[in-house]
Scaffold this active site. Structure first.
Site, PDB file in Angstrom:
ATOM      1  N   HIS A   1      -4.242  27.138 -35.956  1.00 42.17           N
ATOM      2  CA  HIS A   1      -4.624  28.538 -35.763  1.00 42.17           C
ATOM      3  C   HIS A   1      -3.423  29.481 -35.764  1.00 42.17           C
ATOM      4  O   HIS A   1      -3.582  30.693 -35.883  1.00 42.17           O
ATOM      5  CB  HIS A   1      -5.398  28.695 -34.451  1.00 42.17           C
ATOM      6  CG  HIS A   1      -6.775  28.087 -34.510  1.00 42.17           C
ATOM      7  ND1 HIS A   1      -7.920  28.842 -34.609  1.00 42.17           N
ATOM      8  CD2 HIS A   1      -7.192  26.795 -34.539  1.00 42.17           C
ATOM      9  CE1 HIS A   1      -8.977  28.046 -34.658  1.00 42.17           C
ATOM     10  NE2 HIS A   1      -8.565  26.793 -34.611  1.00 42.17           N
TER      11      HIS A   1
ATOM     12  N   ASP B   1       1.683  36.538 -36.313  1.00 42.29           N
ATOM     13  CA  ASP B   1       0.360  36.144 -35.839  1.00 42.29           C
ATOM     14  C   ASP B   1      -0.278  35.242 -36.890  1.00 42.29           C
ATOM     15  O   ASP B   1      -0.140  35.508 -38.091  1.00 42.29           O
ATOM     16  CB  ASP B   1      -0.516  37.403 -35.657  1.00 42.29           C
ATOM     17  CG  ASP B   1      -1.432  37.312 -34.446  1.00 42.29           C
ATOM     18  OD1 ASP B   1      -1.819  36.190 -34.093  1.00 42.29           O
ATOM     19  OD2 ASP B   1      -1.762  38.360 -33.871  1.00 42.29           O
TER      20      ASP B   1
HETATM   21  C1  GDG Z   1      -5.024  32.611 -31.934  1.00 38.10           C
HETATM   22  C2  GDG Z   1      -3.954  33.035 -32.939  1.00 38.10           C
HETATM   23  C3  GDG Z   1      -5.742  33.643 -34.568  1.00 38.10           C
HETATM   24  C4  GDG Z   1      -9.022  40.299 -26.446  1.00 38.10           C
HETATM   25  N1  GDG Z   1      -9.115  41.106 -25.389  1.00 38.10           N
HETATM   26  C5  GDG Z   1     -10.331  40.921 -24.852  1.00 38.10           C
HETATM   27  C6  GDG Z   1     -10.990  39.970 -25.626  1.00 38.10           C
HETATM   28  N2  GDG Z   1     -10.161  39.605 -26.589  1.00 38.10           N
HETATM   29  C7  GDG Z   1     -10.493  38.633 -27.637  1.00 38.10           C
HETATM   30  C8  GDG Z   1     -10.625  39.356 -28.954  1.00 38.10           C
HETATM   31  C9  GDG Z   1     -10.300  38.251 -29.954  1.00 38.10           C
HETATM   32  C10 GDG Z   1      -9.384  37.309 -29.164  1.00 38.10           C
HETATM   33  O1  GDG Z   1      -9.455  37.700 -27.797  1.00 38.10           O
HETATM   34  C11 GDG Z   1      -7.938  37.430 -29.601  1.00 38.10           C
HETATM   35  O2  GDG Z   1      -7.825  36.829 -30.847  1.00 38.10           O
HETATM   36  P1  GDG Z   1      -6.531  37.005 -31.755  1.00 38.10           P
HETATM   37  O3  GDG Z   1      -6.793  36.416 -33.084  1.00 38.10           O
HETATM   38  O4  GDG Z   1      -6.191  38.439 -31.834  1.00 38.10           O
HETATM   39  O5  GDG Z   1      -5.335  36.285 -30.981  1.00 38.10           O
HETATM   40  P2  GDG Z   1      -5.017  34.869 -30.208  1.00 38.10           P
HETATM   41  O6  GDG Z   1      -5.669  34.816 -28.893  1.00 38.10           O
HETATM   42  O7  GDG Z   1      -3.518  34.817 -30.148  1.00 38.10           O
HETATM   43  O8  GDG Z   1      -5.587  33.696 -31.140  1.00 38.10           O
HETATM   44  C12 GDG Z   1      -4.480  34.132 -33.851  1.00 38.10           C
HETATM   45  C13 GDG Z   1      -6.746  33.080 -33.568  1.00 38.10           C
HETATM   46  O9  GDG Z   1      -6.143  32.090 -32.723  1.00 38.10           O
HETATM   47  C14 GDG Z   1      -7.934  32.442 -34.270  1.00 38.10           C
HETATM   48  O10 GDG Z   1      -7.526  31.453 -35.168  1.00 38.10           O
HETATM   49  O11 GDG Z   1      -6.324  34.755 -35.234  1.00 38.10           O
HETATM   50  O12 GDG Z   1      -3.511  34.473 -34.818  1.00 38.10           O
HETATM   51  O13 GDG Z   1      -2.770  33.480 -32.253  1.00 38.10           O
HETATM   52  O14 GDG Z   1     -11.447  37.561 -30.327  1.00 38.10           O
HETATM   53  O15 GDG Z   1     -11.917  39.854 -29.035  1.00 38.10           O
HETATM   54  N3  GDG Z   1     -12.257  39.579 -25.375  1.00 38.10           N
HETATM   55  C15 GDG Z   1     -12.889  40.148 -24.316  1.00 38.10           C
HETATM   56  N4  GDG Z   1     -12.275  41.059 -23.507  1.00 38.10           N
HETATM   57  C16 GDG Z   1     -11.010  41.466 -23.739  1.00 38.10           C
HETATM   58  O16 GDG Z   1     -10.489  42.295 -22.980  1.00 38.10           O
HETATM   59  N5  GDG Z   1     -14.155  39.802 -24.052  1.00 38.10           N
END
Ligand code: GDG
Length: 493
Positions: free
Chosen positions: A170, A382
Site C-alpha cells: 500500500h 504517499d
Molecule cells: C495508506 C497509504 C494509501 C482520515 N481522516 C479521517 C478519516 N480518514 C480516512 C480517509 C481515508 C484514510 O483515512 C486515509 O487514507 P490515505 O490513503 O490518505 O492514507 P494512509 O492512512 O496513509 O493509507 C496510502 C492507502 O494506504 C491505501 O492503500 O492510499 O498512500 O499511506 O480513507 O477517509 N476517516 C474518518 N474520520 C477522519 O477524521 N472517518
C-alpha cells in the site's frame, strides 16, 4: 491454472477489519469502515473466505467468542493473531513503523535500524504464516497486504506449505539508492519473490522494485513491459504489476448527497461565514507534509494579502502512532505553526487556520469534503492517497478544485484528468496555484471536477480488487454487481 470459481480467498493483513472496544460489560466489536473491507467483504462472502490479522488486543476467551459470533454475521471468518507487548513494540512500532515506513517514503534519516526489530519482524511473520497454514487449504488464494508482512510467503514455503500467494504493497517502493541502505535488503527482496504476484500502487513503484531486484538478485530475469511484468527465478514465474487502489465512489457520492450531510456542510460554511474553504485531511504523519502545507498557507497570505479574510484553511489531523516520539514532536511543531500563522494574520471575525486534532465520524468528514471549495492534498510522499479521491467523489456539485502533490501515487492517474499538481516543498508555487485557483473560471472548475469524478468512478475500489484478482487468476471474476465495475473502460495508470 486454477479455476478461479472454486477458489476461496484468504486475506491476511496486520490488523483485522474490525474495531474493538472494552468497557465494564466486556468487549464490543464493530466492522471496520475502510475501503479495503468494503471491497473485499463481497468477495469473501461470495466465494467464502477468511481474514487473518492482529485483533489489536491481547488473547482473551471472550474476545475469541465475540469474533466467532461476528464472523457468522459477516458471512466470512475472522482469525485473530495475538501479539505480545514486546512484539507490538519491536515488530509493529519498531520494524514496520520506524524502519520500513520512513525508508519506503524516502525518509532514510528517520530510520532506526535496530537488529532486535528485525528478529521480532521475522518471528511475527512466522506466527502469521502458522495461523495462515492452519486455517487455509491448498486450493485457497492467499492475499497478503502491506509492508508488515513481506515475509509471509517465504515463511509458508519454508514450512513446506504450498499456496498460491499474492502481495499488495500500500505504500511506495523506493528506488535502489534508498532501498540498498536497508541492512536486510537481500532477504526482503528475495522474500517478496516468494509471492506469485506482487502488486504496487504505481508503475514507478513497480519499476523501482524491478530495479532493486536487478541490483540484488542477478539470477532473476524479467520480461514484458505493460502493467504486469514476468520474472523468472529459481524455476518459478513471479509477476509484478501496478494496481492503483481506489475508493467506493458511490458510497461517498451518495453520502455527500444525503440530506443530513448537505445540512452539516451548510452549517460548516455558515460557521466560516461563507468564505472560500481550503481543506486538508490527513493522519498526523510526517509523510503527509502538514508543516510544509501550513508554510504554503502563510506564503499565500503574505504574497496575496487581498485573499486575507476571503479564504479559510481547515486542517483535520487524525491522531496516529502517538507512542512514537517523532509523531509527538510533529504534533507540537504543527500546533506551534498554526498558532504562529494565526497570530500573524487573524483579524476581527476571521481566523485563517482552523485546526482540528481528532478523528471525525465518516458523515462529518464527508460534510467537510462537500463544504470545501478546494482540497490541498500535499504529501511529501504517499503510496496513493485516498483523501484526494474521496474529496472528488463527495464533490457532487462539481465546483471544487483538487491541488495534489506530484509525490502522491494518485498524481499518476489524476494529473491527466483535472488535478492541479504542486510540489509540496515549493511553498511559493503552492501559494501561487491556490491564488490562481481562487480566480479560476467556474466553467473550467466544473469541467475539471467532472473529469476527475468520472475517472475515479470508473476506477473504483471494486475495479481495483477485480484487477488484482484477475491478474492472480488470469481471468475475469463475477464477484461484484455489474454496475460497480466497468472493466472495458478502465485503464491502469
Ligand atoms: C495508506 C497509504 C494509501 C482520515 N481522516 C479521517 C478519516 N480518514 C480516512 C480517509 C481515508 C484514510 O483515512 C486515509 O487514507 P490515505 O490513503 O490518505 O492514507 P494512509 O492512512 O496513509 O493509507 C496510502 C492507502 O494506504 C491505501 O492503500 O492510499 O498512500 O499511506 O480513507 O477517509 N476517516 C474518518 N474520520 C477522519 O477524521 N472517518
Amino acid at each position: 491454472m486454477q479455476n478461479s470459481f472454486s477458489v476461496r480467498l484468504v486475506v491476511v493483513s496486520n490488523r483485522l477489519p474490525v474495531s474493538l472496544a472494552r468497557d465494564d460489560k466486556g468487549w464490543t466489536v464493530k466492522a471496520g469502515a475502510g475501503g479495503l473491507v468494503t471491497a473485499l467483504a463481497p468477495v469473501l462472502m461470495n466465494r467464502g473466505g477468511l481474514w487473518i490479522g492482529w485483533a489489536g488486543a491481547a488473547a482473551d476467551a471472550d474476545l475469541k467468542k465475540l469474533l466467532g459470533d461476528f464472523s457468522q454475521d459477516a458471512g466470512y471468518d475472522l482469525h485473530p493473531v495475538f501479539l505480545s507487548q514486546e512484539e507490538i513494540g519491536d515488530y509493529y512500532h519498531g520494524f514496520s513503523n520506524e524502519i520500513i515506513w520512513p525508508l519506503f517514503h524516502d525518509f532514510q534519516a528517520r530510520c532506526n535500524f535496530k537488529p532486535a526489530y528485525w528478529r521480532s519482524y521475522l518471528d511475527v511473520n512466522l506466527r502469521f504464516a502458522e495461523v495462515t497454514a492452519r486455517h487455509s487449504r491448498d486450493s485457497d488464494y492467499i492475499w497478503v497486504h502491506d509492508y508488515h508482512l513481506m515475509h509471509l510467503a517465504f515463511m509458508l514455503r519454508n514450512m513446506g506449505v504450498e499456496r498460491n500467494c499474492g502481495f499488495f504493497l500500500h505504500i511506495p517502493f523506493p528506488s535502489p539508492d534508498i532501498f540498498l541502505k536497508l541492512p536486510w535488503r537481500d532477504k526482503i527482496i528475495r522474500a517478496l519473490l516468494e509471492y506469485d504476484l506482487v502488486g504496487f500502487q504505481t508503475h514507478r513503484d513497480r519499476r523501482n522494485f524491478v530495479e532493486c531486484m536487478e541490483a540484488l538478485v542477478p539470477d532473476a530475469r524479467h520480461s514484458g513491459r505493460g502493467n504486469i511484468v514476468s520474472i523468472s527465478w529459481k524455476n518459478r514465474t513471479i509477476r509484478a504489476g501496478s494496481f492503483p487502489i481506489s475508493i467506493d465512489f458511490n458510497s461517498f457520492a451518495s453520502m455527500a448527497a444525503a440530506k443530513d450531510v448537505v445540512k452539516s456542510a451548510e452549517e460548516i460554511r455558515e460557521a466560516l461565514r461563507h468564505r472560500k474553504i481550503i481543506l486538508g485531511v490527513d493522519r498526523l504523519d510526517y509523510t503527509k507534509g502538514i508543516p510544509e502545507r501550513l508554510e504554503s498557507i502563510r506564503q499565500l497570505f503574505l504574497s496575496y494579502p487581498d485573499l486575507c479574510e476571503k479564504l479559510t484553511f481547515v486542517q483535520i489531523a487524525v491522531p496516529s502512532r502517538e507512542v512514537i516520539p517523532e509523531y509527538l514532536a510533529l504534533k507540537t511543531e504543527i500546533e506551534q505553526l498554526v498558532g504562529e500563522i494565526n497570530g500573524q494574520f487573524t483579524r476581527p471575525g476571521w481566523i485563517p487556520i482552523h485546526y482540528q486534532y481528532r478523528s471525525l465520524p465518516r458523515r462529518e468528514l464527508v460534510a467537510y469534503y462537500r463544504a470545501a471549495d478546494m482540497a490541498l492534498v500535499t504529501p511529501l510522499r504517499d503510496g496513493m492517497n485516498l483523501v484526494a479521491k474521496e474529496y472528488c467523489a463527495a464533490n457532487v456539485t462539481q465546483s471544487g478544485m483538487l491541488f495534489l502533490s506530484e509525490f502522491a501515487g494518485a498524481a499518476a492517474q489524476l494529473q491527466k484528468v483535472g488535478a492541479t499538481l504542486v510540489n509540496p516543498h515549493d511553498v511559493e508555487g503552492v501559494a501561487r496555484a491556490i491564488q490562481r485557483g481562487f480566480y479560476l473560471d467556474t466553467r473550467e472548475r466544473h469541467s475539471r471536477m467532472a473529469k476527475l469524478r468520472d475517472s475515479i468512478r470508473r476506477n473504483n475500489i471494486f475495479w481495483w480488487v477485480d484487477s488484482f484478482l484477475q491478474a492472480a487468476f488470469a481471468r475475469q471474476l463475477d464477484d461484484f454487481p455489474q454496475d460497480t465495475v466497468d472493466f472495458r473502460t478502465s485503464t491502469y495508470e
